[in-house]
Design an enzyme around this catalytic site. Structure first.
Site, PDB file in Angstrom:
ATOM      1  CG  ASP A  65      24.954   0.677 -27.961  1.00 19.49           C
ATOM      2  OD1 ASP A  65      25.816  -0.072 -27.462  1.00 19.49           O
ATOM      3  OD2 ASP A  65      25.188   1.462 -28.891  1.00 19.49           O
ATOM      4  CG  ASN A 133      24.836   5.886 -40.189  1.00 19.68           C
ATOM      5  OD1 ASN A 133      25.495   5.865 -39.151  1.00 19.68           O
ATOM      6  ND2 ASN A 133      23.645   5.326 -40.283  1.00 19.68           N
ATOM      7  CG  HIS A 135      25.527   4.833 -35.815  1.00 13.09           C
ATOM      8  ND1 HIS A 135      25.345   3.974 -36.875  1.00 13.09           N
ATOM      9  CD2 HIS A 135      26.366   4.183 -34.973  1.00 13.09           C
ATOM     10  CE1 HIS A 135      26.042   2.867 -36.671  1.00 13.09           C
ATOM     11  NE2 HIS A 135      26.675   2.971 -35.530  1.00 13.09           N
ATOM     12  CD  GLU A 140      21.459   3.860 -37.325  1.00 17.25           C
ATOM     13  OE1 GLU A 140      22.357   4.624 -37.762  1.00 17.25           O
ATOM     14  OE2 GLU A 140      21.511   2.623 -37.439  1.00 17.25           O
TER      15      GLU A 140
HETATM   16  C1  F6R Z   1      28.497   0.227 -30.038  1.00 15.88           C
HETATM   17  C2  F6R Z   1      28.056   1.519 -30.550  1.00 15.88           C
HETATM   18  C3  F6R Z   1      28.177   1.893 -31.986  1.00 15.88           C
HETATM   19  C4  F6R Z   1      29.555   1.621 -32.576  1.00 15.88           C
HETATM   20  C5  F6R Z   1      29.562   1.984 -34.063  1.00 15.88           C
HETATM   21  C6  F6R Z   1      30.901   1.680 -34.699  1.00 15.88           C
HETATM   22  O1  F6R Z   1      28.296   0.139 -28.640  1.00 15.88           O
HETATM   23  O2  F6R Z   1      27.566   2.279 -29.781  1.00 15.88           O
HETATM   24  O3  F6R Z   1      27.906   3.273 -32.131  1.00 15.88           O
HETATM   25  O4  F6R Z   1      30.511   2.371 -31.883  1.00 15.88           O
HETATM   26  O5  F6R Z   1      28.571   1.260 -34.719  1.00 15.88           O
HETATM   27  O6  F6R Z   1      31.106   0.290 -34.710  1.00 15.88           O
HETATM   28  P1  F6R Z   1      32.538  -0.300 -35.012  1.00 15.88           P
HETATM   29  O7  F6R Z   1      33.431   0.207 -33.952  1.00 15.88           O
HETATM   30  O8  F6R Z   1      32.364  -1.800 -34.921  1.00 15.88           O
HETATM   31  O9  F6R Z   1      32.921   0.178 -36.362  1.00 15.88           O
END
Ligand code: F6R
EC number: 3.5.99.6
Length: 253
Positions: A65, A133, A135, A140
């Site tokens: 992403d 949450n 995702h 989301e």
């Molecule tokens: C980032 C991504 C997100 C993160 C998620 C957890 O490329 O795809 O899904 O993996 O937001 O973020 P952290 O690891 O910072 O808690």
């Protein structure tokens, strides 16, 4: 799904790196996540590279992403972040590290372009983190379980969680380009890493909940080769943790 429960974040990184390294040495295509979760995995892979235990020289890599509106030279872009945290420290060819173009004035066209690029590839192993949450990538809750690369409005909690990387919360982009759940599910193997109590509900939903768009991580129950590697805190809400530990002990290979 295989569920591996480790004592801490460092062990999570080691277990994940051990799964990923053979694909790298074979010159495989890697799917990379950003954020805090995969950092211990990247650190271990960098250590292994420096020790001559793994090489990435024939690999390609695709990010999950990118924030909409950030140019590639922005310190908070995922384009820059993955280089700072991982790919600048290994022998992968920089031009072979791909990500969606967050600076395209037409983000919908950028999403289509990235999906087309990925459609011509086969990702050998995809690394994932997970949001509080549920995702994965930036899908989301309510995201289509078979969706393709898309423009995603970020949940206020995701914006709040990611504000730690920016000077003010107002600077956090409100939208991201993200591989869809259908896109990332095409990877041959998936390794999801999560640590800390803040991820315990999301892990419970992913592993033991129903398959539902309300917890996007739960789509991994439909994947043939998904491994969930978590620390004790992230595992703390799993009802059947002892069963998963036993299954790991009984694994023949
Ligand atoms: C980032 C991504 C997100 C993160 C998620 C957890 O490329 O795809 O899904 O993996 O937001 O973020 P952290 O690891 O910072 O808690």
């Amino acid at each position: 799904m295989d569920i591996i429960i480790c004592k801490d974040e460092q062990e999570v990184g080691k277990a994940a790196a051990a799964l990923i390294a053979p694909f790298a040495t074979k010159g495989g295509t890697l799917g990379l996540a950003t954020g805090s979760s995969p950092l211990s995995t990247y650190q271990e892979l960098i250590r292994m590279y420096e020790a001559g235990e793994v090489s990435f020289k024939n690999c390609k890599a695709f990010l999950l992403d990118e924030y909409v509106g950030l140019t590639r030279d922005n310190e908070n872009s995922y384009f820059k972040t993955i280089r700072k945290e991982f790919t600048d420290h290994i022998d992968i060819v920089d031009e072979e590290v791909y990500s969606p173009d967050g600076a395209n004035p037409d983000p919908y066209a950028a999403a289509e372009e990235y999906e087309a690029k990925l459609a011509a590839e086969s990702v050998d192993v995809q690394i994932l983190g997970i949001g509080g949450n549920g995702h994965i990538a930036f899908n989301e809750p309510t995201s289509s379980l078979s969706g393709l690369t898309k423009v995603q409005a970020l949940h206020p909690k995701t914006v709040e969680d990611n504000a730690r990387f920016f000077n003010t919360i107002e600077e956090v982009p409100t939208h991201a380009l993200t591989q869809g759940l259908g896109t990332l599910s095409r990877a041959q193997n998936i390794v999801l890493v999560a640590t800390g109590e803040g991820k315990a509900d999301a892990i419970r939903g992913t592993v033991e909940g129903p398959v539902t768009a309300s917890c996007p991580g739960s789509i991994l129950q439909m994947h043939n080769n998904a491994t969930i590697i978590i620390d004790e805190a992230a595992a703390s809400k799993l009802e059947n943790a002892d069963h998963y530990r036993l299954m790991e002990q009984l694994k023949l290979r």
